[in-house]
Design a protein around this motif. Structure first.
Motif, PDB file in Angstrom:
ATOM      1  N   LYS A 250       0.837  -1.204   0.000  1.00 48.31           N
ATOM      2  CA  LYS A 250       0.000   0.000   0.000  1.00 48.31           C
ATOM      3  C   LYS A 250       0.867   1.246   0.000  1.00 48.31           C
ATOM      4  O   LYS A 250       1.767   1.385   0.820  1.00 48.31           O
ATOM      5  N   ILE A 251       0.555   2.163  -0.952  1.00 49.46           N
ATOM      6  CA  ILE A 251       1.318   3.402  -1.085  1.00 49.46           C
ATOM      7  C   ILE A 251       0.488   4.396  -1.884  1.00 49.46           C
ATOM      8  O   ILE A 251      -0.354   3.995  -2.693  1.00 49.46           O
ATOM      9  N   SER A 252       0.734   5.659  -1.670  1.00 47.33           N
ATOM     10  CA  SER A 252       0.018   6.671  -2.457  1.00 47.33           C
ATOM     11  C   SER A 252       0.591   6.708  -3.868  1.00 47.33           C
ATOM     12  O   SER A 252       1.754   6.359  -4.097  1.00 47.33           O
ATOM     13  N   LEU A 253      -0.231   7.150  -4.790  1.00 46.51           N
ATOM     14  CA  LEU A 253       0.237   7.282  -6.174  1.00 46.51           C
ATOM     15  C   LEU A 253       1.394   8.269  -6.246  1.00 46.51           C
ATOM     16  O   LEU A 253       2.376   8.030  -6.950  1.00 46.51           O
ATOM     17  N   GLN A 254       1.310   9.351  -5.499  1.00 46.60           N
ATOM     18  CA  GLN A 254       2.379  10.358  -5.504  1.00 46.60           C
ATOM     19  C   GLN A 254       3.716   9.739  -5.074  1.00 46.60           C
ATOM     20  O   GLN A 254       4.743   9.968  -5.706  1.00 46.60           O
ATOM     21  N   SER A 255       3.699   8.935  -4.022  1.00 48.85           N
ATOM     22  CA  SER A 255       4.938   8.297  -3.560  1.00 48.85           C
ATOM     23  C   SER A 255       5.445   7.281  -4.573  1.00 48.85           C
ATOM     24  O   SER A 255       6.646   7.183  -4.822  1.00 48.85           O
ATOM     25  N   LEU A 256       4.541   6.529  -5.162  1.00 49.12           N
ATOM     26  CA  LEU A 256       4.940   5.548  -6.174  1.00 49.12           C
ATOM     27  C   LEU A 256       5.606   6.244  -7.356  1.00 49.12           C
ATOM     28  O   LEU A 256       6.622   5.782  -7.878  1.00 49.12           O
ATOM     29  N   LEU A 257       5.067   7.387  -7.745  1.00 47.35           N
ATOM     30  CA  LEU A 257       5.666   8.145  -8.844  1.00 47.35           C
ATOM     31  C   LEU A 257       7.041   8.691  -8.469  1.00 47.35           C
ATOM     32  O   LEU A 257       7.919   8.808  -9.327  1.00 47.35           O
ATOM     33  N   LYS A 258       7.250   9.002  -7.196  1.00 50.59           N
ATOM     34  CA  LYS A 258       8.579   9.450  -6.761  1.00 50.59           C
ATOM     35  C   LYS A 258       9.594   8.330  -6.941  1.00 50.59           C
ATOM     36  O   LYS A 258      10.724   8.572  -7.370  1.00 50.59           O
ATOM     37  N   PHE A 259       9.215   7.093  -6.608  1.00 50.96           N
ATOM     38  CA  PHE A 259      10.119   5.960  -6.823  1.00 50.96           C
ATOM     39  C   PHE A 259      10.405   5.801  -8.317  1.00 50.96           C
ATOM     40  O   PHE A 259      11.547   5.615  -8.726  1.00 50.96           O
ATOM     41  N   HIS A 260       9.361   5.878  -9.114  1.00 52.61           N
ATOM     42  CA  HIS A 260       9.522   5.731 -10.561  1.00 52.61           C
ATOM     43  C   HIS A 260      10.490   6.776 -11.110  1.00 52.61           C
ATOM     44  O   HIS A 260      11.388   6.459 -11.886  1.00 52.61           O
ATOM     45  N   THR A 261      10.317   8.015 -10.679  1.00 47.38           N
ATOM     46  CA  THR A 261      11.187   9.097 -11.138  1.00 47.38           C
ATOM     47  C   THR A 261      12.625   8.841 -10.717  1.00 47.38           C
ATOM     48  O   THR A 261      13.555   9.023 -11.499  1.00 47.38           O
ATOM     49  N   LEU A 262      12.816   8.397  -9.488  1.00 47.57           N
ATOM     50  CA  LEU A 262      14.167   8.111  -8.995  1.00 47.57           C
ATOM     51  C   LEU A 262      14.815   6.995  -9.794  1.00 47.57           C
ATOM     52  O   LEU A 262      15.954   7.114 -10.219  1.00 47.57           O
ATOM     53  N   TRP A 263      14.111   5.904 -10.033  1.00 48.95           N
ATOM     54  CA  TRP A 263      14.711   4.786 -10.763  1.00 48.95           C
ATOM     55  C   TRP A 263      15.040   5.185 -12.184  1.00 48.95           C
ATOM     56  O   TRP A 263      16.079   4.828 -12.705  1.00 48.95           O
TER      57      TRP A 263
END
Length: 117
Positions: A56-69
């Motif tokens: 479970k995670i917010s979409l905003q946080s998931l997008l932060k991981f995506h951007t970092l990777w």
């Protein structure tokens, strides 16, 4: 029996756990602690721990991981020199184990530039 691609989809909870496992695998591949990933991505440590445990995670946080990777693995050709230089500075500031101040200043600068601020 009727064979439909719609029937072969995983339930959302399984997709979320698969994504959490992928984030964890990438973190471990880079030999980053959860704290390191939290600092580099801007996601709170508690959110990261919950994500790895429950999916479970917010979409905003998931997008932060995506951007970092995307940024750290140079998967996108749109990374220009300036962005790569800022990322290199972020990585060096963190790897030197400097006080959070230098790293935090570089991280904020990167995010301000990325957001056009």
């Amino acid at each position: 029996m009727f064979n439909s691609p719609l029937l072969s989809f995983k339930p959302p909870s399984q997709v979320a756990m698969d994504m959490a496992a992928r984030v964890r695998a990438l973190r471990l591949q880079r030999q980053w602690t959860r704290r390191t990933l939290a600092l580099r991505s801007g996601v709170s440590l508690g959110s990261l721990e919950r994500f790895e445990r429950t999916g479970k995670i917010s979409l905003q946080s998931l997008l932060k991981f995506h951007t970092l990777w995307r940024a750290s693995t140079n998967l996108t050709p749109c990374c220009n020199r300036r962005r790569r230089k800022v990322l290199k500075n972020l990585n060096s500031a963190n790897s030197l184990g400097g006080s959070g101040g230098e790293y935090e200043k570089a991280r904020r600068s990167f995010h301000a530039r990325r957001l056009g601020g």
